[in-house]
Design a protein around this motif. Sequence first.
Motif, PDB file in Angstrom:
ATOM      1  N   ALA A 181       5.195   6.580   2.744  1.00  0.00           N
ATOM      2  CA  ALA A 181       4.576   7.420   1.713  1.00  0.00           C
ATOM      3  C   ALA A 181       3.507   6.625   0.960  1.00  0.00           C
ATOM      4  CB  ALA A 181       5.640   7.932   0.751  1.00  0.00           C
ATOM      5  N   ALA A 182       3.844   5.387   0.597  1.00  0.00           N
ATOM      6  CA  ALA A 182       2.889   4.547  -0.140  1.00  0.00           C
ATOM      7  C   ALA A 182       1.687   4.206   0.747  1.00  0.00           C
ATOM      8  CB  ALA A 182       3.581   3.271  -0.614  1.00  0.00           C
ATOM      9  N   ARG A 183       1.947   3.996   2.028  1.00  0.00           N
ATOM     10  CA  ARG A 183       0.867   3.649   2.958  1.00  0.00           C
ATOM     11  C   ARG A 183      -0.145   4.794   3.029  1.00  0.00           C
ATOM     12  NH1 ARG A 183       0.069   2.880   8.837  1.00  0.00           N
ATOM     13  NH2 ARG A 183       1.849   4.217   9.339  1.00  0.00           N
ATOM     14  N   LYS A 184       0.391   6.003   3.073  1.00  0.00           N
ATOM     15  CA  LYS A 184      -0.483   7.170   3.139  1.00  0.00           C
ATOM     16  C   LYS A 184      -1.296   7.282   1.842  1.00  0.00           C
ATOM     17  CE  LYS A 184       1.444  10.277   6.019  1.00  0.00           C
ATOM     18  NZ  LYS A 184       2.453  11.324   6.268  1.00  0.00           N
ATOM     19  N   ARG A 185      -0.565   7.125   0.722  1.00  0.00           N
ATOM     20  CA  ARG A 185      -1.203   7.307  -0.584  1.00  0.00           C
ATOM     21  C   ARG A 185      -2.305   6.271  -0.809  1.00  0.00           C
ATOM     22  NH1 ARG A 185       3.332   7.616  -3.293  1.00  0.00           N
ATOM     23  NH2 ARG A 185       3.284   5.581  -4.310  1.00  0.00           N
ATOM     24  N   PHE A 186      -2.067   5.040  -0.365  1.00  0.00           N
ATOM     25  CA  PHE A 186      -3.022   3.973  -0.671  1.00  0.00           C
ATOM     26  C   PHE A 186      -3.946   3.633   0.506  1.00  0.00           C
ATOM     27  CE2 PHE A 186       0.485   3.295  -3.664  1.00  0.00           C
ATOM     28  CZ  PHE A 186      -0.228   3.359  -4.856  1.00  0.00           C
ATOM     29  N   GLY A 187      -3.868   4.440   1.540  1.00  0.00           N
ATOM     30  CA  GLY A 187      -4.776   4.209   2.670  1.00  0.00           C
ATOM     31  C   GLY A 187      -4.559   2.860   3.320  1.00  0.00           C
ATOM     32  N   GLY A 188      -3.335   2.403   3.394  1.00  0.00           N
ATOM     33  CA  GLY A 188      -3.042   1.174   4.141  1.00  0.00           C
ATOM     34  C   GLY A 188      -2.176   0.198   3.384  1.00  0.00           C
ATOM     35  N   VAL A 189      -2.673  -0.299   2.242  1.00  0.00           N
ATOM     36  CA  VAL A 189      -1.935  -1.357   1.543  1.00  0.00           C
ATOM     37  C   VAL A 189      -0.843  -0.739   0.668  1.00  0.00           C
ATOM     38  CG1 VAL A 189      -2.103  -3.355   0.016  1.00  0.00           C
ATOM     39  CG2 VAL A 189      -3.958  -2.841   1.608  1.00  0.00           C
ATOM     40  N   ALA A 190       0.385  -0.761   1.191  1.00  0.00           N
ATOM     41  CA  ALA A 190       1.523  -0.133   0.512  1.00  0.00           C
ATOM     42  C   ALA A 190       2.387  -1.162  -0.190  1.00  0.00           C
ATOM     43  CB  ALA A 190       2.362   0.636   1.527  1.00  0.00           C
ATOM     44  N   VAL A 191       2.235  -2.411   0.251  1.00  0.00           N
ATOM     45  CA  VAL A 191       3.105  -3.470  -0.268  1.00  0.00           C
ATOM     46  C   VAL A 191       2.242  -4.518  -0.966  1.00  0.00           C
ATOM     47  CG1 VAL A 191       4.836  -5.215   0.334  1.00  0.00           C
ATOM     48  CG2 VAL A 191       4.645  -3.122   1.718  1.00  0.00           C
ATOM     49  N   GLU A 192       2.654  -4.932  -2.122  1.00  0.00           N
ATOM     50  CA  GLU A 192       1.954  -6.052  -2.750  1.00  0.00           C
ATOM     51  C   GLU A 192       2.962  -7.146  -3.079  1.00  0.00           C
ATOM     52  OE1 GLU A 192      -0.177  -4.647  -6.161  1.00  0.00           O
ATOM     53  OE2 GLU A 192       1.489  -3.466  -6.914  1.00  0.00           O
ATOM     54  N   THR A 193       2.416  -8.329  -3.263  1.00  0.00           N
ATOM     55  CA  THR A 193       3.284  -9.459  -3.590  1.00  0.00           C
ATOM     56  C   THR A 193       2.893  -9.933  -4.986  1.00  0.00           C
ATOM     57  OG1 THR A 193       1.681 -10.918  -2.549  1.00  0.00           O
ATOM     58  CG2 THR A 193       3.570 -10.263  -1.212  1.00  0.00           C
ATOM     59  N   LEU A 194       3.735 -10.756  -5.543  1.00  0.00           N
ATOM     60  CA  LEU A 194       3.417 -11.284  -6.876  1.00  0.00           C
ATOM     61  C   LEU A 194       2.711 -12.624  -6.738  1.00  0.00           C
ATOM     62  CD1 LEU A 194       6.292 -10.859  -9.499  1.00  0.00           C
ATOM     63  CD2 LEU A 194       3.941  -9.995  -9.603  1.00  0.00           C
ATOM     64  N   GLU A 195       1.572 -12.738  -7.404  1.00  0.00           N
ATOM     65  CA  GLU A 195       0.882 -14.035  -7.469  1.00  0.00           C
ATOM     66  C   GLU A 195       0.924 -14.431  -8.937  1.00  0.00           C
ATOM     67  OE1 GLU A 195      -2.877 -12.929  -5.823  1.00  0.00           O
ATOM     68  OE2 GLU A 195      -2.023 -12.648  -3.818  1.00  0.00           O
ATOM     69  N   GLY A 196       1.865 -15.304  -9.277  1.00  0.00           N
ATOM     70  CA  GLY A 196       2.117 -15.564 -10.686  1.00  0.00           C
ATOM     71  C   GLY A 196       2.729 -14.304 -11.280  1.00  0.00           C
ATOM     72  N   ASN A 197       2.031 -13.718 -12.272  1.00  0.00           N
ATOM     73  CA  ASN A 197       2.541 -12.461 -12.822  1.00  0.00           C
ATOM     74  C   ASN A 197       1.628 -11.280 -12.452  1.00  0.00           C
ATOM     75  OD1 ASN A 197       0.365 -13.087 -14.417  1.00  0.00           O
ATOM     76  ND2 ASN A 197       1.333 -12.506 -16.351  1.00  0.00           N
ATOM     77  N   ARG A 198       0.775 -11.499 -11.438  1.00  0.00           N
ATOM     78  CA  ARG A 198      -0.142 -10.444 -11.012  1.00  0.00           C
ATOM     79  C   ARG A 198       0.219  -9.903  -9.637  1.00  0.00           C
ATOM     80  NH1 ARG A 198      -5.135  -9.956 -13.865  1.00  0.00           N
ATOM     81  NH2 ARG A 198      -5.228 -11.765 -15.212  1.00  0.00           N
ATOM     82  N   PRO A 199       0.447  -8.602  -9.524  1.00  0.00           N
ATOM     83  CA  PRO A 199       0.633  -8.004  -8.196  1.00  0.00           C
ATOM     84  C   PRO A 199      -0.667  -8.155  -7.402  1.00  0.00           C
ATOM     85  CG  PRO A 199       1.386  -6.511  -9.923  1.00  0.00           C
ATOM     86  CD  PRO A 199       0.641  -7.607 -10.595  1.00  0.00           C
ATOM     87  N   SER A 200      -0.546  -8.431  -6.099  1.00  0.00           N
ATOM     88  CA  SER A 200      -1.718  -8.803  -5.305  1.00  0.00           C
ATOM     89  C   SER A 200      -2.689  -7.660  -5.065  1.00  0.00           C
ATOM     90  CB  SER A 200      -1.260  -9.377  -3.966  1.00  0.00           C
ATOM     91  OG  SER A 200      -0.453  -8.422  -3.302  1.00  0.00           O
ATOM     92  N   ALA A 201      -2.231  -6.398  -5.122  1.00  0.00           N
ATOM     93  CA  ALA A 201      -3.139  -5.292  -4.809  1.00  0.00           C
ATOM     94  C   ALA A 201      -3.774  -4.695  -6.058  1.00  0.00           C
ATOM     95  CB  ALA A 201      -2.424  -4.209  -4.018  1.00  0.00           C
ATOM     96  N   CYS A 202      -2.961  -4.318  -7.061  1.00  0.00           N
ATOM     97  CA  CYS A 202      -3.552  -3.669  -8.246  1.00  0.00           C
ATOM     98  C   CYS A 202      -4.067  -4.697  -9.246  1.00  0.00           C
ATOM     99  CB  CYS A 202      -2.565  -2.699  -8.885  1.00  0.00           C
ATOM    100  SG  CYS A 202      -1.148  -3.523  -9.628  1.00  0.00           S
ATOM    101  N   ARG A 203      -3.602  -5.920  -9.184  1.00  0.00           N
ATOM    102  CA  ARG A 203      -4.093  -7.028 -10.003  1.00  0.00           C
ATOM    103  C   ARG A 203      -3.921  -6.800 -11.511  1.00  0.00           C
ATOM    104  NH1 ARG A 203      -4.479 -11.030  -6.912  1.00  0.00           N
ATOM    105  NH2 ARG A 203      -5.766 -12.084  -8.463  1.00  0.00           N
ATOM    106  N   VAL A 204      -2.991  -5.927 -11.875  1.00  0.00           N
ATOM    107  CA  VAL A 204      -2.730  -5.726 -13.305  1.00  0.00           C
ATOM    108  C   VAL A 204      -1.580  -6.658 -13.696  1.00  0.00           C
ATOM    109  CG1 VAL A 204      -2.132  -4.078 -15.113  1.00  0.00           C
ATOM    110  CG2 VAL A 204      -3.398  -3.315 -13.094  1.00  0.00           C
ATOM    111  N   ALA A 205      -1.874  -7.608 -14.608  1.00  0.00           N
ATOM    112  CA  ALA A 205      -0.850  -8.594 -14.972  1.00  0.00           C
ATOM    113  C   ALA A 205       0.361  -7.885 -15.575  1.00  0.00           C
ATOM    114  CB  ALA A 205      -1.428  -9.588 -15.977  1.00  0.00           C
ATOM    115  N   LEU A 206       1.526  -8.285 -15.092  1.00  0.00           N
ATOM    116  CA  LEU A 206       2.753  -7.663 -15.612  1.00  0.00           C
ATOM    117  C   LEU A 206       2.966  -8.115 -17.059  1.00  0.00           C
ATOM    118  CD1 LEU A 206       5.199  -8.209 -12.599  1.00  0.00           C
ATOM    119  CD2 LEU A 206       3.986  -6.111 -13.210  1.00  0.00           C
TER     120      LEU A 206
END
Length: 238
Positions: A181-206
């Motif tokens: 479902a997420a893959r469809k919604r985001f056109g491919g990138v459905a999974v992100e990882t944490l880089e420090g406190n930033r998710p790798s795709a949306c880049r909004v610091a937690l």
Amino acid sequence: MSEASALLRLQEIDLELMRTKKTAEALPQRQKVAAARAAAKKVAGELTKIVGQRKDLEIELNELEDSKKFFSGKVTEIQEGTYNQDFRSAQELDFTLSTLAKKIEKCDYDTEHLLPRLETAERAEKNARALADRLEKEEAAQVASFKEAMEQITSRVKSLAAERERIVASLPATLVASYEAARKRFGGVAVETLEGNRPSACRVALQPSSFTDIRRSGAEVTTCPYCKRILVVATEEA
Ligand SMILES: [Zn+2]
């Protein structure tokens, strides 16, 4: 393989499959084959015209040769006295001879003018045939190269698809469903990882609070509070 690693690998596979599909669609050989075919068609049309011209010239030249033979034959007949001259005076014969000489001269004149044109047509025909030959070879080479590239792509796609199937089978169905479902919604990138406190795709610091919550929960996989992608917090291998 942990769920987190499996998800990340699944995403890698899907992104590579997308890239591979684009690569296959954009293979330059496709356009090169089309260009060679279009050029070959044009050359074939020109060649037909040139061959027609060449044949017309050959026919004209043959006719001139035949006419010259005919007139020369008449001259010989008159000179050898076998010409039907029952009712003709010597004066008439002289006149006939001079007419025949003019006709022969005209044949020679016309032939002289047609020969260079025939040479030109023959040269053009030779060039067009050589070009057609080159284009045919170019097309064959591009078709072979396209086939080879497509075989490599197909084999890579097969191996990725097989690995994908194994991974999907190893994951809980609900997780696969939310991934899809997420893959469809985001056109491919459905999974992100944490880089420090930033998710790798949306880049909004937690926010520090959510960051702490996620860390404390000990979960490897959660949902990004901002973009709602699947958020891989840590993999057990890491
Ligand atoms: Zn996010």
